[in-house]
Design a protein around this motif. Structure first.
Motif, PDB file in Angstrom:
ATOM      1  N   LEU A 128      46.659  49.982  32.865  1.00 20.61           N
ATOM      2  CA  LEU A 128      47.730  50.974  32.818  1.00 20.61           C
ATOM      3  C   LEU A 128      49.092  50.306  32.628  1.00 20.61           C
ATOM      4  O   LEU A 128      49.959  50.835  31.932  1.00 20.61           O
ATOM      5  N   ALA A 129      49.277  49.159  33.260  1.00 25.46           N
ATOM      6  CA  ALA A 129      50.546  48.426  33.139  1.00 25.46           C
ATOM      7  C   ALA A 129      50.360  47.252  32.185  1.00 25.46           C
ATOM      8  O   ALA A 129      49.544  46.365  32.438  1.00 25.46           O
ATOM      9  N   VAL A 179      55.651  38.119  45.031  1.00 24.75           N
ATOM     10  CA  VAL A 179      56.811  37.620  44.290  1.00 24.75           C
ATOM     11  C   VAL A 179      56.871  38.240  42.899  1.00 24.75           C
ATOM     12  O   VAL A 179      57.924  38.679  42.437  1.00 24.75           O
ATOM     13  N   MET A 180      55.727  38.296  42.240  1.00 24.97           N
ATOM     14  CA  MET A 180      55.689  38.802  40.871  1.00 24.97           C
ATOM     15  C   MET A 180      56.189  40.246  40.804  1.00 24.97           C
ATOM     16  O   MET A 180      56.967  40.616  39.919  1.00 24.97           O
ATOM     17  N   TYR A 181      55.755  41.071  41.744  1.00 26.51           N
ATOM     18  CA  TYR A 181      56.102  42.486  41.675  1.00 26.51           C
ATOM     19  C   TYR A 181      57.571  42.736  42.033  1.00 26.51           C
ATOM     20  O   TYR A 181      58.147  43.735  41.616  1.00 26.51           O
ATOM     21  N   LYS A 182      58.167  41.827  42.784  1.00 24.10           N
ATOM     22  CA  LYS A 182      59.597  41.945  43.060  1.00 24.10           C
ATOM     23  C   LYS A 182      60.410  41.746  41.784  1.00 24.10           C
ATOM     24  O   LYS A 182      61.391  42.438  41.538  1.00 24.10           O
ATOM     25  N   ASP A 201      63.536  44.539  37.168  1.00 21.46           N
ATOM     26  CA  ASP A 201      63.824  44.617  35.729  1.00 21.46           C
ATOM     27  C   ASP A 201      62.597  45.127  34.979  1.00 21.46           C
ATOM     28  O   ASP A 201      61.887  44.371  34.311  1.00 21.46           O
ATOM     29  N   LEU A 202      62.332  46.418  35.097  1.00 23.38           N
ATOM     30  CA  LEU A 202      61.160  47.000  34.457  1.00 23.38           C
ATOM     31  C   LEU A 202      61.194  46.863  32.944  1.00 23.38           C
ATOM     32  O   LEU A 202      60.176  46.617  32.303  1.00 23.38           O
ATOM     33  N   LEU A 231      55.889  46.749  29.174  1.00 25.72           N
ATOM     34  CA  LEU A 231      55.903  47.255  27.810  1.00 25.72           C
ATOM     35  C   LEU A 231      55.604  48.748  27.822  1.00 25.72           C
ATOM     36  O   LEU A 231      54.830  49.236  28.647  1.00 25.72           O
ATOM     37  N   HIS A 232      56.228  49.465  26.907  1.00 24.09           N
ATOM     38  CA  HIS A 232      55.961  50.899  26.780  1.00 24.09           C
ATOM     39  C   HIS A 232      54.630  51.077  26.046  1.00 24.09           C
ATOM     40  O   HIS A 232      54.492  50.707  24.890  1.00 24.09           O
TER      41      HIS A 232
END
Length: 252
Positions: free
Chosen positions: A44-45, A197-200, A205-206, A211-212
């Protein structure tokens, strides 16, 4: 099935697809499926390539600052395109390589660090052939496999960092324990994920990291329009206990 895919996805997206890699499954009718489950990361992401560099370089920092590896490793940045999925790493021989379905090392694919290993040396290392015994590849036959296969996209960072560290040690004539080195690098990469850490970075900064996904939106929208139900599988992480457990969210 190919026509269905082309009709489903937005204009322009199909130009990026390798149509030879689209297969029809004759054993199941998707029209009979009422509930669809999805993983999150890289399903999904979809993440940008920048995330590879940030994770690899952060894990490199963990090696230097926490595990007291040489500061000279700081000169090694993530190398896009160096590794691909499904490579094998021989822990005892410090070799990263491609193995076929019959456990033969494909000559010309073996690397120690960032440098290719000559075919003659590979053949000598495996007893006069490039065949890897089955007991070395499966934990069914003994104490556990000495070869690790890197299967997912997250492994690209681990393979690159592993090769960079070995390259530094070999270039500078530094002796190292192969098993401990592999474990240290696996732990450093794991910490970037487990400690959040990665998800922070992603939350801050999405636009830079996410990616869309027009393709994902088209598929989900199609399923919603046909009144299908979804569920999302996540991993619940207990940082203190260092345990992982599946967390299933229904009704999405």
């Amino acid at each position: 099935m190919k026509k269905l895919v082309y009709d489903l996805l937005p204009p322009g997206v199909c130009n990026l697809l390798n149509t030879a890699a689209i297969y029809a499954n004759n054993e199941i009718s998707l029209g009979d499926i009422e509930i669809y489950g999805f993983d999150y990361d890289y399903t999904l992401a979809q993440y940008s390539n920048l995330l590879h560099s940030v994770i690899c370089n952060t894990a490199r920092g963990i090696l230097i600052e926490q595990f007291k590896y040489p500061e000279g490793l700081g000169r090694y940045d993530y190398i896009p395109g160096f590794a691909i999925r499904e490579l094998h790493y021989d822990v005892q021989k410090s070799l990263l390589m491609k193995s076929d379905a019959f456990h033969y090392v494909q000559l010309g694919t073996a690397y120690r660090g960032l440098k290719p290993v000559p075919d003659e040396e590979v053949i000598e290392l495996y007893g006069g052939t490039q065949h890897i015994p089955l007991y070395q590849m499966s934990d069914f036959y003994g104490k556990g496999p000495s070869l690790k296969q890197f299967m997912d996209i997250f492994s690209l960072r681990e393979m690159t960092l592993l090769s960079s560290v070995i390259d530094y040690f070999v270039t500078h004539g530094i002796e190292f324990d192969q098993v401990h080195l592999y474990k240290d690098i696996s732990d450093a990469i794991r910490d970037v994920h487990v400690k959040g850490v990665m998800y922070k970075w992603i939350e801050k900064d999405l636009e830079q990291y996410i990616l869309h996904g027009d393709e994902i939106y088209a598929v989900l929208n199609h399923l919603v329009n046909h009144e299908k139900k979804f569920f999302l599988i996540l991993i619940s992480i207990d940082i203190n206990m260092d345990k992982f457990s599946p967390l299933v969210i229904l009704g999405l």
